[in-house]
Design a protein around this motif. Structure first.
Motif, PDB file in Angstrom:
ATOM      1  N   LYS A 273     -41.282 -51.039  52.873  1.00  0.00           N
ATOM      2  CA  LYS A 273     -41.750 -52.245  53.553  1.00  0.00           C
ATOM      3  C   LYS A 273     -40.807 -53.430  53.383  1.00  0.00           C
ATOM      4  O   LYS A 273     -40.861 -54.385  54.161  1.00  0.00           O
ATOM      5  CB  LYS A 273     -43.148 -52.617  53.074  1.00  0.00           C
ATOM      6  CG  LYS A 273     -43.248 -53.031  51.621  1.00  0.00           C
ATOM      7  CD  LYS A 273     -44.698 -53.345  51.269  1.00  0.00           C
ATOM      8  CE  LYS A 273     -44.844 -53.798  49.833  1.00  0.00           C
ATOM      9  NZ  LYS A 273     -46.267 -54.100  49.495  1.00  0.00           N
ATOM     10  N   ASP A 274     -39.912 -53.381  52.395  1.00  0.00           N
ATOM     11  CA  ASP A 274     -38.954 -54.475  52.204  1.00  0.00           C
ATOM     12  C   ASP A 274     -37.949 -54.554  53.351  1.00  0.00           C
ATOM     13  O   ASP A 274     -37.345 -55.600  53.581  1.00  0.00           O
ATOM     14  CB  ASP A 274     -38.211 -54.305  50.876  1.00  0.00           C
ATOM     15  CG  ASP A 274     -39.118 -54.503  49.674  1.00  0.00           C
ATOM     16  OD1 ASP A 274     -40.033 -55.337  49.770  1.00  0.00           O
ATOM     17  OD2 ASP A 274     -38.907 -53.829  48.653  1.00  0.00           O
ATOM     18  N   PHE A 275     -37.756 -53.446  54.049  1.00  0.00           N
ATOM     19  CA  PHE A 275     -36.811 -53.432  55.172  1.00  0.00           C
ATOM     20  C   PHE A 275     -37.421 -54.019  56.446  1.00  0.00           C
ATOM     21  O   PHE A 275     -36.702 -54.325  57.390  1.00  0.00           O
ATOM     22  CB  PHE A 275     -36.341 -52.000  55.458  1.00  0.00           C
ATOM     23  CG  PHE A 275     -35.446 -51.423  54.397  1.00  0.00           C
ATOM     24  CD1 PHE A 275     -34.064 -51.513  54.512  1.00  0.00           C
ATOM     25  CD2 PHE A 275     -35.968 -50.779  53.287  1.00  0.00           C
ATOM     26  CE1 PHE A 275     -33.226 -50.968  53.543  1.00  0.00           C
ATOM     27  CE2 PHE A 275     -35.139 -50.238  52.315  1.00  0.00           C
ATOM     28  CZ  PHE A 275     -33.764 -50.336  52.438  1.00  0.00           C
ATOM     29  N   ALA A 276     -38.764 -54.147  56.488  1.00  0.00           N
ATOM     30  CA  ALA A 276     -39.441 -54.518  57.730  1.00  0.00           C
ATOM     31  C   ALA A 276     -39.131 -55.938  58.177  1.00  0.00           C
ATOM     32  O   ALA A 276     -39.170 -56.244  59.368  1.00  0.00           O
ATOM     33  CB  ALA A 276     -40.948 -54.334  57.567  1.00  0.00           C
ATOM     34  N   THR A 277     -38.824 -56.817  57.230  1.00  0.00           N
ATOM     35  CA  THR A 277     -38.629 -58.227  57.572  1.00  0.00           C
ATOM     36  C   THR A 277     -37.164 -58.621  57.645  1.00  0.00           C
ATOM     37  O   THR A 277     -36.840 -59.807  57.716  1.00  0.00           O
ATOM     38  CB  THR A 277     -39.341 -59.113  56.530  1.00  0.00           C
ATOM     39  OG1 THR A 277     -38.844 -58.804  55.222  1.00  0.00           O
ATOM     40  CG2 THR A 277     -40.843 -58.875  56.565  1.00  0.00           C
ATOM     41  N   ASP A 278     -36.260 -57.653  57.625  1.00  0.00           N
ATOM     42  CA  ASP A 278     -34.838 -57.962  57.678  1.00  0.00           C
ATOM     43  C   ASP A 278     -34.157 -57.064  58.710  1.00  0.00           C
ATOM     44  O   ASP A 278     -34.768 -56.147  59.253  1.00  0.00           O
ATOM     45  CB  ASP A 278     -34.193 -57.765  56.301  1.00  0.00           C
ATOM     46  CG  ASP A 278     -33.034 -58.720  56.051  1.00  0.00           C
ATOM     47  OD1 ASP A 278     -32.336 -59.048  57.019  1.00  0.00           O
ATOM     48  OD2 ASP A 278     -32.841 -59.133  54.892  1.00  0.00           O
ATOM     49  N   THR A 279     -32.898 -57.332  58.968  1.00  0.00           N
ATOM     50  CA  THR A 279     -32.116 -56.529  59.902  1.00  0.00           C
ATOM     51  C   THR A 279     -31.426 -55.402  59.130  1.00  0.00           C
ATOM     52  O   THR A 279     -30.816 -55.640  58.087  1.00  0.00           O
ATOM     53  CB  THR A 279     -31.056 -57.393  60.601  1.00  0.00           C
ATOM     54  OG1 THR A 279     -31.713 -58.415  61.342  1.00  0.00           O
ATOM     55  CG2 THR A 279     -30.210 -56.552  61.546  1.00  0.00           C
TER      56      THR A 279
END
Length: 306
Positions: free
Chosen positions: A188-194
């Motif tokens: 889920k840490d990847f969901a808010t970044d490119t």
């Protein structure tokens, strides 16, 4: 005095010198550490002298060990050369190895491995199929490549897979990234970044296939062909990249970016050399695989042989 020396003893000492410690040398020789230690102890007991200092890091050989290494450096290349000559006489070795890769970072280790192989098999024409290949195994069937470097084995393909090595894939972050304080990144840490990647299909990206898709995570993407461009984008807070640890190590050592594990247990990638079954029986193919495994184990950080 009757000699106890065998070629395996000389190979063990050379592996110790190249690998730097007992555990890595045992891995290189496909032995247990206890079996390797037994070989050395047998030699030392027979000759009544130590061959290397046990607590030195890296290994420091005694004069007796250095003398046997000098012998190994003379004898082993001659034995290897004679064995290849016998193969040439019996079977002939004229051929070619055209190599196709599906991994952008493979060139970092493939080129040095090819240089070693060329010195051993000058009669074999060795080349890389130009550019990144989305379907390298397909090139084997079309006889446009002889070896494909791939990251997965497909049981439905009529090819032989020769294991090379496994490696950790890490998330690469800017030094001031909000996630830099984490020990590892969750899906889920990847969901808010490119997510910054090479321009390849999702099924060829381990982080997507193994981590994001199972968690139902979709993230904004940006692609680039060049590793250095990817790291520049990361350093300027344009997103997160995922790379083999050995591919990012130079930038980490220079404190240019940070690396964090992906999931608590880490994310592992694997590489194999695939070829059509008729090529597997060729002696130079077996030596290409062995040369590549040894070269990568000695020169890349944090990999394990398969």
């Amino acid at each position: 005095m009757q000699s106890l020396l065998e070629l395996r003893h000389l190979k063990t000492l050379v592996a110790l010198r190249e690998a730097g410690n007992l555990l890595r040398a045992a891995t290189l020789l496909n032995l247990t550490q206890s079996a390797l230690s037994h070989q050395i102890k047998q030699l030392e007991d027979h000759h009544g002298t130590l061959l290397f200092e046990r607590k030195s890091v890296p290994i420091r050989f005694t004069p007796a060990g250095e003398r046997l290494l000098k012998l190994a450096d003379t004898v082993l290349p001659q034995v290897d050369g004679a064995e290849r000559d016998l193969v040439r006489m019996a079977q002939g070795v004229a051929g070619q190895l055209r190599i196709a890769v599906e991994c952008h970072t493979c060139f970092d280790w493939l080129m040095p491995s090819m240089d070693v192989f060329r010195s051993r098999w000058p009669e074999v024409e060795l080349d890389i199929v130009s550019g990144f290949q989305a379907d390298p195994v397909g090139l084997l069937y079309g006889h446009r490549a002889d070896v494909a470097i791939v990251s997965d084995m497909d049981a439905d393909e009529a090819v032989d897979y020769h294991p090379l090595f496994r490696f950790e894939i890490v998330a690469v972050l800017a030094k001031d990234h909000p996630l830099a304080a984490r020990d590892y990144l969750r899906a889920k840490d990847f969901a808010t970044d490119t997510l910054i990647t090479y321009p390849v299909p999702d099924d060829m990206l381990d982080v997507v296939r193994q981590v994001l898709q199972p968690a139902g995570i979709d993230t904004e993407r940006r692609t680039t062909e060049l590793t250095v461009a990817m790291l520049q984008l990361v350093a300027s807070r344009r997103g997160i990249a995922t790379l083999p640890l050995w591919a990012a190590q130079n930038y980490l050592d220079r404190d240019y970016v940070l690396a964090r594990r992906i999931t608590r247990n880490g994310l592992t990638g694997r590489l194999y050399a695939a070829c059509l079954p008729e090529l597997s029986s060729r002696p130079y193919l077996a030596d290409f695989v062995a040369t590549t495994r040894e070269s990568c184990f000695l020169n890349l950080s944090n990999i394990e042989l398969l």
